[in-house]
Every structure is written in structure tokens, then in C-alpha cells.
Design a protein around this motif. Structure first.
Motif, mmCIF file in Angstrom:
data_model
loop_
_atom_site.group_PDB
_atom_site.id
_atom_site.type_symbol
_atom_site.label_atom_id
_atom_site.label_comp_id
_atom_site.label_asym_id
_atom_site.label_seq_id
_atom_site.Cartn_x
_atom_site.Cartn_y
_atom_site.Cartn_z
ATOM 1 N N GLU A 184 0.833 -1.184 0.000
ATOM 2 C CA GLU A 184 0.000 0.000 0.000
ATOM 3 C C GLU A 184 0.877 1.247 0.000
ATOM 4 O O GLU A 184 0.605 2.188 -0.730
ATOM 5 C CB GLU A 184 -0.929 -0.059 1.226
ATOM 6 N N ARG A 185 1.940 1.256 0.794
ATOM 7 C CA ARG A 185 2.772 2.459 0.885
ATOM 8 C C ARG A 185 3.379 2.849 -0.450
ATOM 9 O O ARG A 185 3.460 4.022 -0.780
ATOM 10 C CB ARG A 185 3.874 2.250 1.915
ATOM 11 N N MET A 186 3.812 1.837 -1.217
ATOM 12 C CA MET A 186 4.454 2.161 -2.497
ATOM 13 C C MET A 186 3.469 2.744 -3.495
ATOM 14 O O MET A 186 3.858 3.430 -4.432
ATOM 15 C CB MET A 186 5.165 0.940 -3.078
ATOM 16 N N LEU A 187 2.181 2.509 -3.288
ATOM 17 C CA LEU A 187 1.175 3.028 -4.216
ATOM 18 C C LEU A 187 0.751 4.453 -3.870
ATOM 19 O O LEU A 187 -0.067 5.040 -4.568
ATOM 20 C CB LEU A 187 -0.037 2.091 -4.243
ATOM 21 N N ARG A 237 -6.505 1.203 -7.686
ATOM 22 C CA ARG A 237 -7.876 1.676 -7.931
ATOM 23 C C ARG A 237 -8.666 1.733 -6.624
ATOM 24 O O ARG A 237 -9.365 2.699 -6.349
ATOM 25 C CB ARG A 237 -8.587 0.766 -8.930
ATOM 26 N N GLY A 238 -8.571 0.674 -5.837
ATOM 27 C CA GLY A 238 -9.293 0.642 -4.572
ATOM 28 C C GLY A 238 -8.818 1.706 -3.601
ATOM 29 O O GLY A 238 -9.591 2.217 -2.794
ATOM 30 N N LEU A 239 -7.541 2.048 -3.689
ATOM 31 C CA LEU A 239 -6.977 3.082 -2.825
ATOM 32 C C LEU A 239 -7.253 4.486 -3.362
ATOM 33 O O LEU A 239 -6.926 5.482 -2.720
ATOM 34 C CB LEU A 239 -5.459 2.891 -2.688
ATOM 35 N N GLY A 240 -7.842 4.558 -4.557
ATOM 36 C CA GLY A 240 -8.102 5.866 -5.157
ATOM 37 C C GLY A 240 -6.842 6.495 -5.714
ATOM 38 O O GLY A 240 -6.723 7.711 -5.789
ATOM 39 N N ARG A 241 -5.911 5.693 -6.123
ATOM 40 C CA ARG A 241 -4.629 6.173 -6.642
ATOM 41 C C ARG A 241 -4.437 5.660 -8.073
ATOM 42 O O ARG A 241 -5.062 4.695 -8.490
ATOM 43 C CB ARG A 241 -3.478 5.651 -5.796
ATOM 44 N N SER A 242 -3.516 6.297 -8.794
ATOM 45 C CA SER A 242 -3.204 5.815 -10.139
ATOM 46 C C SER A 242 -1.732 6.088 -10.458
ATOM 47 O O SER A 242 -1.418 6.897 -11.327
ATOM 48 C CB SER A 242 -4.114 6.466 -11.181
ATOM 49 N N PRO A 243 -0.834 5.416 -9.740
ATOM 50 C CA PRO A 243 0.587 5.642 -10.016
ATOM 51 C C PRO A 243 0.978 5.068 -11.376
ATOM 52 O O PRO A 243 0.360 4.129 -11.878
ATOM 53 C CB PRO A 243 1.292 4.873 -8.896
ATOM 54 N N MET A 244 1.994 5.664 -11.967
ATOM 55 C CA MET A 244 2.558 5.118 -13.194
ATOM 56 C C MET A 244 3.399 3.910 -12.775
ATOM 57 O O MET A 244 4.238 4.018 -11.872
ATOM 58 C CB MET A 244 3.447 6.145 -13.891
ATOM 59 N N LEU A 245 3.155 2.761 -13.398
ATOM 60 C CA LEU A 245 3.908 1.553 -13.073
ATOM 61 C C LEU A 245 5.065 1.407 -14.059
ATOM 62 O O LEU A 245 4.850 1.319 -15.267
ATOM 63 C CB LEU A 245 3.000 0.324 -13.129
ATOM 64 N N GLU A 260 -10.077 -4.251 -5.591
ATOM 65 C CA GLU A 260 -10.670 -2.942 -5.314
ATOM 66 C C GLU A 260 -11.305 -2.915 -3.927
ATOM 67 O O GLU A 260 -11.179 -1.925 -3.201
ATOM 68 C CB GLU A 260 -11.667 -2.568 -6.400
ATOM 69 N N ARG A 261 -11.967 -4.011 -3.539
ATOM 70 C CA ARG A 261 -12.550 -4.084 -2.193
ATOM 71 C C ARG A 261 -11.449 -3.998 -1.134
ATOM 72 O O ARG A 261 -11.591 -3.284 -0.132
ATOM 73 C CB ARG A 261 -13.317 -5.394 -2.016
ATOM 74 N N THR A 262 -10.353 -4.716 -1.367
ATOM 75 C CA THR A 262 -9.230 -4.695 -0.429
ATOM 76 C C THR A 262 -8.624 -3.297 -0.357
ATOM 77 O O THR A 262 -8.340 -2.791 0.738
ATOM 78 C CB THR A 262 -8.163 -5.724 -0.841
ATOM 79 N N GLY A 263 -8.430 -2.661 -1.509
ATOM 80 C CA GLY A 263 -7.884 -1.306 -1.527
ATOM 81 C C GLY A 263 -8.770 -0.316 -0.795
ATOM 82 O O GLY A 263 -8.290 0.530 -0.036
ATOM 83 N N ARG A 264 -10.097 -0.412 -0.992
ATOM 84 C CA ARG A 264 -11.029 0.479 -0.276
ATOM 85 C C ARG A 264 -10.936 0.243 1.230
ATOM 86 O O ARG A 264 -10.931 1.190 2.018
ATOM 87 C CB ARG A 264 -12.459 0.276 -0.765
ATOM 88 N N TRP A 265 -10.878 -1.037 1.640
ATOM 89 C CA TRP A 265 -10.772 -1.351 3.065
ATOM 90 C C TRP A 265 -9.488 -0.757 3.634
ATOM 91 O O TRP A 265 -9.502 -0.132 4.699
ATOM 92 C CB TRP A 265 -10.793 -2.868 3.278
ATOM 93 N N ARG A 319 -7.780 1.787 2.476
ATOM 94 C CA ARG A 319 -7.896 3.253 2.478
ATOM 95 C C ARG A 319 -8.691 3.724 3.697
ATOM 96 O O ARG A 319 -8.287 4.628 4.409
ATOM 97 C CB ARG A 319 -8.550 3.735 1.188
ATOM 98 N N GLU A 320 -9.825 3.083 3.945
ATOM 99 C CA GLU A 320 -10.673 3.477 5.073
ATOM 100 C C GLU A 320 -9.984 3.238 6.412
ATOM 101 O O GLU A 320 -10.031 4.089 7.300
ATOM 102 C CB GLU A 320 -11.987 2.698 5.033
ATOM 103 N N HIS A 321 -9.328 2.109 6.553
ATOM 104 C CA HIS A 321 -8.723 1.768 7.844
ATOM 105 C C HIS A 321 -7.384 2.447 8.060
ATOM 106 O O HIS A 321 -7.049 2.791 9.186
ATOM 107 C CB HIS A 321 -8.609 0.258 7.992
ATOM 108 N N LEU A 322 -6.613 2.649 7.014
ATOM 109 C CA LEU A 322 -5.317 3.302 7.185
ATOM 110 C C LEU A 322 -5.485 4.790 7.406
ATOM 111 O O LEU A 322 -4.698 5.400 8.112
ATOM 112 C CB LEU A 322 -4.425 3.028 5.981
ATOM 113 N N GLU A 323 -6.514 5.395 6.811
ATOM 114 C CA GLU A 323 -6.765 6.817 7.059
ATOM 115 C C GLU A 323 -7.071 7.047 8.531
ATOM 116 O O GLU A 323 -6.614 7.995 9.125
ATOM 117 C CB GLU A 323 -7.915 7.321 6.187
#
Length: 151
Positions: A1-4, A63-71, A136-141, A143-147
Motif C-alpha cells: 500500500e505504501r508504495m502506491l 484503484r481501490g486506494l483511489g490512486r493511479s501511479p505510473m507503473l 478494489e474491495r481490499t484497496g477500499r478497506w 484506504r478506510e482503515h489506514l486513514e
């Protein structure tokens, strides 16, 4: 998550290698099937419920984290050389401190050796969650919990 969180994230190699990643919801369905079939003592591999590449994993989580880094792919040779230097400096991979960094990198660059053919054939297991949905579900979770954790 941090790298994203950054605008750029790096893939180890081309990013097309498959990973042994499975969504917990899919594991739960597999466990219920095995228990209902009276196969509680049997072992089944669900680590390749659907082919998932390194690139797909990072894109879905982003996507789930609401981010779009260039890979950006890092050539495998560069990754191996960097791992060798870091290993000599005593750097270890988080969560894999007992393994040499060069071995972690070798494992990370190759395709997953696991197969879910047996559970599909014997129990008719079909994972209910596709990777796109699960990531996406994991990323949303996250995002919500890490915030909340960062506050």
C-alpha cells in the motif's frame, strides 16, 4: 500500500509474472466446500484461483486506494543486481527476514508454481470474487482503515 502512495511505482521485471494471491472471501468458500464434502482432512491449493499478474495486483489495489501511479518495469537483471547489493548491506525483505533477499527476488520474479485444478475438479470450486473486484474491495478497506490509523 505504501508504495502506491507515490506517483510512480516499480514492477519487478516486466510485471507479467503470476502471483499466488487469493482473496480471503474465495478461501472461505473453498473451506466451506471442503467441509461440506467431508474432506476436512484433505488439502487443496487455492493460491491460483485465477491467474493474477504483478501488474494486475498493483493496478487493482491502486484503484481501490483511489490512486493511479505510473507503473514502471525494472529489468530483472537490475532487480537481481540491486538485491545482491542490498543483501550485502544486510537489508532484508519485510516479512521474510529469514530468507536471503536474492531468494525473495528470485521468487518474486517467477510465475506462481501453484495450481487450483484439484479443488476445481473434485469440489467444483469456482471463486465467487474476480481479482478486479477483490483487489478494489481490499484497496477500499485499506484506504478506510489506514486513514483512521494515521489520524
Amino acid at each position: 500500500e505504501r508504495m502506491l502512495r507515490w506517483p510512480v511505482a516499480f514492477l519487478l521485471g516486466a510485471g507479467q509474472n503470476t502471483l499466488p494471491v487469493v482473496y480471503a472471501g474465495n478461501v472461505a468458500v473453498a473451506a466451506v466446500l471442503a467441509l461440506e464434502a467431508g474432506r476436512g482432512g484433505a488439502t487443496y491449493d487455492v493460491g491460483s484461483d485465477r491467474p493474477l499478474t504483478q501488474r494486475m495486483l498493483l493496478e487493482g489495489l491502486a484503484r481501490g486506494l483511489g490512486r493511479s501511479p505510473m507503473l514502471i518495469p525494472l529489468p530483472a537483471g537490475v532487480v537481481h543486481a540491486g538485491a545482491a547489493v542490498l543483501q550485502r548491506l544486510g537489508v532484508t525483505a519485510p516479512g521474510a527476514e529469514g530468507l536471503p533477499l536474492s531468494r525473495v527476488v528470485r521468487l518474486a520474479l517467477r510465475n506462481s508454481p501453484f495450481s487450483s485444478v484439484r479443488i476445481r475438479g473434485e469440489l467444483g470450486w469456482v471463486p465467487p470474487y474476480a481479482h478486479e473486484q477483490a483487489l478494489e474491495r481490499t484497496g477500499r478497506w485499506l484506504r478506510e482503515h489506514l486513514e483512521h490509523d494515521e489520524d
